[in-house]
Write an enzyme that holds these catalytic residues in place. Structure first.
Site, PDB file in Angstrom:
ATOM      1  N   THR A 282     -31.823  64.134  42.506  1.00  0.00           N
ATOM      2  CA  THR A 282     -30.715  64.349  43.041  1.00  0.00           C
ATOM      3  C   THR A 282     -29.965  65.457  42.635  1.00  0.00           C
ATOM      4  O   THR A 282     -29.644  66.339  43.236  1.00  0.00           O
ATOM      5  CB  THR A 282     -29.805  63.093  42.812  1.00  0.00           C
ATOM      6  OG1 THR A 282     -30.267  61.795  43.263  1.00  0.00           O
ATOM      7  CG2 THR A 282     -28.556  63.128  43.445  1.00  0.00           C
TER       8      THR A 282
ATOM      9  N   GLU B  46     -24.088  57.088  36.913  1.00  0.00           N
ATOM     10  CA  GLU B  46     -24.581  57.697  37.934  1.00  0.00           C
ATOM     11  C   GLU B  46     -24.617  59.533  37.384  1.00  0.00           C
ATOM     12  O   GLU B  46     -25.501  60.328  37.954  1.00  0.00           O
ATOM     13  CB  GLU B  46     -24.055  57.534  39.156  1.00  0.00           C
ATOM     14  CG  GLU B  46     -24.192  58.393  40.331  1.00  0.00           C
ATOM     15  CD  GLU B  46     -25.578  57.902  40.993  1.00  0.00           C
ATOM     16  OE1 GLU B  46     -26.653  57.443  40.246  1.00  0.00           O
ATOM     17  OE2 GLU B  46     -25.792  57.743  42.133  1.00  0.00           O
TER      18      GLU B  46
HETATM   19  N1  HSE Z   1     -24.322  61.238  47.945  1.00  0.00           N
HETATM   20  C1  HSE Z   1     -25.492  61.728  46.976  1.00  0.00           C
HETATM   21  C2  HSE Z   1     -26.202  62.859  47.619  1.00  0.00           C
HETATM   22  C3  HSE Z   1     -26.392  60.363  46.652  1.00  0.00           C
HETATM   23  O1  HSE Z   1     -26.559  62.917  48.644  1.00  0.00           O
HETATM   24  O2  HSE Z   1     -26.490  63.756  46.769  1.00  0.00           O
HETATM   25  C4  HSE Z   1     -27.659  60.544  45.921  1.00  0.00           C
HETATM   26  O3  HSE Z   1     -27.257  60.009  44.783  1.00  0.00           O
END
Ligand code: HSE
Length: 315
Positions: free
Chosen positions: A188, A135
């Protein structure tokens, strides 16, 4: 090592943050997700032999691919980094950059598949830090809300990801989720870059009050409390500017009976929770009519909460 043995694993799509739980709360859904098959080969170490469903966009080099990196981290910890000749096949079954945990699903499926293939040296909890490595490559930051939900299923609260300390929360039986995915992509990495580094104390207090109350609502199956708690004071106001029609879609969802509505992960997908399939479908139609008006294509998806998480499937 038997050269024919192979393991195929499915890991589901996930909704991270769940309004008030940025980086710590998530849940899994049905019907979208990735498959990863791991099989022993005679030589060559760890490699990726195929990726489908990504439109040729994902790197096949192990050291650049989320699933490859996650599997590599696992093999390293198992002391098999140079000894394991394993090929991975990745089947992407959800859109990239959608806010539905695409990279997390691949990472989670990869670590479960490789762990199973090499004789299960690790528990599912212990797999979390490996999946987070994958990730991290995708988003540039180590957060585990998507990967933990993809691994364990249900609602999860990530207290810490390394060492893994994940709390599985109860899933109220009536809960349904509506997802609307507008046909735009948000990475992201980029949607994290626009976030402010400092938070006003006043907003932080509201946010952790909502998070605590949401967790209490899940435990007591109090849909009214869940509804009152599904608010995001900190992240949504910043990120929603990247999603055309966000405010109108959210209002449409609430008007159609949603308990609450916010951005799924880093977007652009939006999720709404409700207490029946019928309501969930009508919420999808209402949100969809907003995007129709502004001429943006979209997909909607309705699902119960997936409490199974990543699991081995028949090859
Ligand atoms: N918690 C993460 C974000 C989830 O909001 O950036 C996305 O991968």
């Amino acid at each position: 090592m038997p050269s024919t043995k192979s393991v195929r694993v499915f890991a589901p799509a996930t909704v991270a943050n769940v309004a008030c739980g940025f980086d710590v709360l998530g849940f899994a859904i049905h019907g979208l997700g990735d498959y990863v098959t791991a099989r022993f080969v005679d030589q060559g170490g760890l490699g990726i032999e195929s990726i489908t469903g990504d439109g040729g966009r994902l790197p096949k080099e192990t050291s650049k691919n989320t699933a490859g990196l996650a599997a590599l981290a696992l093999l390293k910890k198992a002391g098999k980094e140079s000894g394991a000749n394993i090929q991975l096949s990745i089947e992407k079954n959800m859109p990239l950059g959608s806010g539905l945990g695409s990279s997390a699903a691949s990472s989670a499926a990869a670590v479960v598949a490789v762990n199973e293939l090499i004789g299960k040296p690790f528990s599912v909890q212990e797999l979390l830090p490996f999946a987070v490595e994958g990730e991290m490559a995708a988003s540039g930051s180590a957060h585990a809300d998507n990967v933990a939900a993809a691994l364990f299923g249900g609602f999860i609260l990530v207290k810490t990801h390394n060492p893994p300390d994940v709390i599985s929360l109860p899933t109220p039986s009536k809960l349904h989720c509506t997802i609307i995915h507008p046909s735009i992509e948000i990475q992201t990495r980029n949607s994290r870059m626009i976030l402010k580094k400092d938070v006003l104390l006043e907003k932080a207090v509201t946010q952790w009050a909502n998070l605590g109350a949401l967790v209490a609502g899940l435990y007591t199956e109090d849909y009214e409390l869940i509804s009152r708690s599904l608010h995001d004071e900190i992240i949504e106001p910043v990120r929603s500017i990247l999603i055309p029609g966000f405010a109108d879609m959210k209002q449409a969802a609430i008007d159609a009976g949603a308990l609450g509505c916010s951005i799924s992960g880093s977007g652009p997908s939006i999720f709404a929770l409700s207490i029946s399939k019928k309501e969930a479908e009508s919420i999808g139609n209402s949100m969809g009519s907003v995007l129709k008006k502004i001429g943006l294509e979209y997909h909607t998806h309705v699902s119960e909460i997936n409490t199974t998480g990543a699991h081995v499937v028949k090859a």
